[in-house]
Design a protein around this motif. Structure first.
Motif, PDB file in Angstrom:
ATOM      1  N   LYS A  45       0.863  -1.174   0.000  1.00 25.61           N
ATOM      2  CA  LYS A  45       0.000   0.000   0.000  1.00 25.61           C
ATOM      3  C   LYS A  45       0.899   1.223   0.000  1.00 25.61           C
ATOM      4  N   CYS A  46       0.651   2.144  -0.919  1.00 25.75           N
ATOM      5  CA  CYS A  46       1.467   3.349  -1.047  1.00 25.75           C
ATOM      6  C   CYS A  46       1.286   4.217   0.201  1.00 25.75           C
ATOM      7  N   ARG A  78       1.950   7.288   0.408  1.00 25.79           N
ATOM      8  CA  ARG A  78       1.575   8.652   0.025  1.00 25.79           C
ATOM      9  C   ARG A  78       0.108   8.745  -0.384  1.00 25.79           C
ATOM     10  N   CYS A  79      -0.307   7.929  -1.369  1.00 23.92           N
ATOM     11  CA  CYS A  79      -1.671   8.051  -1.900  1.00 23.92           C
ATOM     12  C   CYS A  79      -2.622   6.982  -1.375  1.00 23.92           C
ATOM     13  N   ARG A  83      -2.937   3.901  -2.419  1.00 21.60           N
ATOM     14  CA  ARG A  83      -3.328   2.917  -3.432  1.00 21.60           C
ATOM     15  C   ARG A  83      -2.598   1.600  -3.196  1.00 21.60           C
ATOM     16  N   LEU A  88       6.205   3.436  -1.909  1.00 23.44           N
ATOM     17  CA  LEU A  88       5.575   4.351  -2.859  1.00 23.44           C
ATOM     18  C   LEU A  88       5.245   3.595  -4.133  1.00 23.44           C
ATOM     19  N   CYS A  89       4.034   3.821  -4.655  1.00 22.91           N
ATOM     20  CA  CYS A  89       3.667   3.223  -5.934  1.00 22.91           C
ATOM     21  C   CYS A  89       4.518   3.870  -7.023  1.00 22.91           C
ATOM     22  N   GLU A 137       3.740   5.618  -9.596  1.00 30.54           N
ATOM     23  CA  GLU A 137       3.358   7.000  -9.913  1.00 30.54           C
ATOM     24  C   GLU A 137       3.914   7.985  -8.878  1.00 30.54           C
ATOM     25  N   CYS A 138       3.804   7.643  -7.599  1.00 32.10           N
ATOM     26  CA  CYS A 138       4.318   8.528  -6.548  1.00 32.10           C
ATOM     27  C   CYS A 138       5.850   8.585  -6.570  1.00 32.10           C
ATOM     28  N   GLU A 166       6.668  11.014  -9.354  1.00 28.16           N
ATOM     29  CA  GLU A 166       6.429  12.392  -8.943  1.00 28.16           C
ATOM     30  C   GLU A 166       7.501  12.877  -7.970  1.00 28.16           C
TER      31      GLU A 166
END
Length: 53
Positions: free
Chosen positions: A6-7, A9-10, A12, A38-39, A41-42, A45
């Motif tokens: 599980k990320c 940050r977000c 997900r 972190l996933c 995408e994160c 970013e």
């Protein structure tokens, strides 16, 4: 075998082949003080933000 994570940050859920945590160093200490899941995408970013600094 992929691990479900599980990320931090977000929030997900995502699967990750192998271990690839993001390590954050604080105050220029030589040893990591935080490990974040972190996933993709994160992670992307975060790297873009760090490269703009």
């Amino acid at each position: 075998m992929a691990a479900a994570k599980k990320c931090d940050r977000c929030g997900r859920l995502y699967e990750h082949p192998g271990k690839r945590d993001v390590i954050i160093l604080k105050d220029m200490h030589p040893y990591p003080t935080e490990s974040l899941d972190l996933c993709e995408e994160c992670q992307k970013e975060l790297m873009e933000w760090l490269n703009n600094e």
